[in-house]
Design a protein around this motif. Structure first.
Motif, PDB file in Angstrom:
ATOM      1  N   ARG A  35       3.795   5.563  -5.559  1.00 40.79           N
ATOM      2  CA  ARG A  35       3.699   5.604  -7.008  1.00 40.79           C
ATOM      3  C   ARG A  35       2.592   6.561  -7.453  1.00 40.79           C
ATOM      4  N   THR A  36       1.478   6.541  -6.715  1.00 43.10           N
ATOM      5  CA  THR A  36       0.386   7.468  -7.036  1.00 43.10           C
ATOM      6  C   THR A  36       0.817   8.915  -6.838  1.00 43.10           C
ATOM      7  N   GLU A  37       1.538   9.173  -5.748  1.00 48.29           N
ATOM      8  CA  GLU A  37       2.027  10.537  -5.502  1.00 48.29           C
ATOM      9  C   GLU A  37       3.006  10.974  -6.580  1.00 48.29           C
ATOM     10  N   GLN A  38       3.888  10.046  -6.991  1.00 49.53           N
ATOM     11  CA  GLN A  38       4.837  10.383  -8.047  1.00 49.53           C
ATOM     12  C   GLN A  38       4.119  10.687  -9.360  1.00 49.53           C
ATOM     13  N   GLN A  39       3.093   9.892  -9.677  1.00 55.17           N
ATOM     14  CA  GLN A  39       2.321  10.149 -10.888  1.00 55.17           C
ATOM     15  C   GLN A  39       1.602  11.492 -10.810  1.00 55.17           C
ATOM     16  N   GLN A  76       0.829  -1.206   0.000  1.00 53.13           N
ATOM     17  CA  GLN A  76       0.000   0.000   0.000  1.00 53.13           C
ATOM     18  C   GLN A  76       0.866   1.260   0.000  1.00 53.13           C
ATOM     19  N   ARG A  77       1.970   1.223   0.787  1.00 51.21           N
ATOM     20  CA  ARG A  77       2.875   2.369   0.798  1.00 51.21           C
ATOM     21  C   ARG A  77       3.525   2.579  -0.563  1.00 51.21           C
ATOM     22  N   ALA A  78       3.922   1.466  -1.196  1.00 52.42           N
ATOM     23  CA  ALA A  78       4.525   1.581  -2.527  1.00 52.42           C
ATOM     24  C   ALA A  78       3.517   2.118  -3.540  1.00 52.42           C
ATOM     25  N   GLU A  79       2.277   1.628  -3.442  1.00 52.59           N
ATOM     26  CA  GLU A  79       1.232   2.109  -4.341  1.00 52.59           C
ATOM     27  C   GLU A  79       0.945   3.578  -4.110  1.00 52.59           C
TER      28      GLU A  79
END
Length: 263
Positions: free
Chosen positions: A120-124, A114-117
């Protein structure tokens, strides 16, 4: 082999279970806590406290605090009611321990995913915002270029209009000047085939021709004059004059020698 802690205290009401476990002098930083909805453990070597709960608890709402020489659990019951006993003596402790460890591992893996997701969402999101900013800046630059181009075109048209107006005004002036000039002068200009501007240029007086006299300074030596050699050349010429006078006065040189001295 860990030492099991048995001198803990517990109490309950219909919604909550409270457990106090003594640390026996162990520092709070060395306490490791593991909990699920049916199993809790507090490990602080060489001591170990673990229990399989009689009922289930809400893991998300339950808490554990370490301090003042105690580990204090506040467990929120999943269903309202009294347990009367803390431990479930029927369940296998080893099985519950393994299930708790497996559960915690799955929980940590899920949280890590969940943290990785989320990362990744924040980076996107950051990338999309950056693209939006760059796009807006590009559009602003293009709009500014278009505005500058339109201003340049407008100035160019205005300059052409000004040149056209100036040309028309000049033609009007020439026309009026031609109308005011006497008919005889106009006929003369037409015969000569010159324009009015050329006729005005011919009226300007031309300077008379003259002569410029140029005199060259005589020089004995074939090389150009150099300021650094002037003194040596003068000394050489004076020595030549003195030698010539001595030859004339004494007559001791023949014509060939006299010519060599002169040269």
């Amino acid at each position: 082999m860990p030492v099991l802690v048995k001198d803990f205290q517990w109490r309950e009401d219909k919604d909550t279970v409270y457990i106090s476990v003594p640390l026996k002098g162990i520092k709070p930083a060395k306490v490791d806590i593991l909990s699920t909805d049916k199993y809790i453990k507090a490990s602080f070597p060489p001591y170990l406290f673990e229990v399989v709960l009689r009922g289930t608890v809400d893991e998300q709402c339950s808490t554990a605090k370490v301090g003042n020489g105690l580990v204090q659990f506040q467990l929120i019951k999943a269903a309202t009611g009294l347990w009367t006993e803390l431990a479930d003596t029927v369940s296998d402790m080893q099985q519950q321990r393994e299930e708790a460890i497996s559960y915690v591992q799955r929980k940590y893996e899920k949280e890590a995913k969940q943290r990785a997701e989320l990362k990744r969402t924040e980076q996107q999101f950051v990338l999309q915002e950056q693209i939006k900013l760059e796009t807006a800046e590009r559009e602003r630059v293009e709009q500014e270029k278009e505005r500058q181009r339109q201003m340049f075109v407008a100035d160019l048209h205005q300059l052409k209009d000004s040149d056209r107006n100036a040309s028309e005004a000049y033609k009007q002036i020439k026309k009026k000047s031609r109308e005011k000039r006497p008919a005889r002068d106009v006929l003369e200009l037409k015969r000569s085939g010159d324009s009015i501007d050329k006729h005005m240029a011919e009226e300007v007086s031309i300077r008379d021709a003259g002569k410029i006299t140029v005199r060259f300074t005589p020089r004995v030596f074939p090389t150009p004059v150099r300021e650094s050699q002037v003194a040596k050349e003068d000394e050489y010429l004076q020595n030549q004059e003195v030698a010539k006078l001595q030859v004339v006065n004494h007559g001791s040189y023949d014509a060939l020698e006299l010519e060599n001295i002169a040269s």
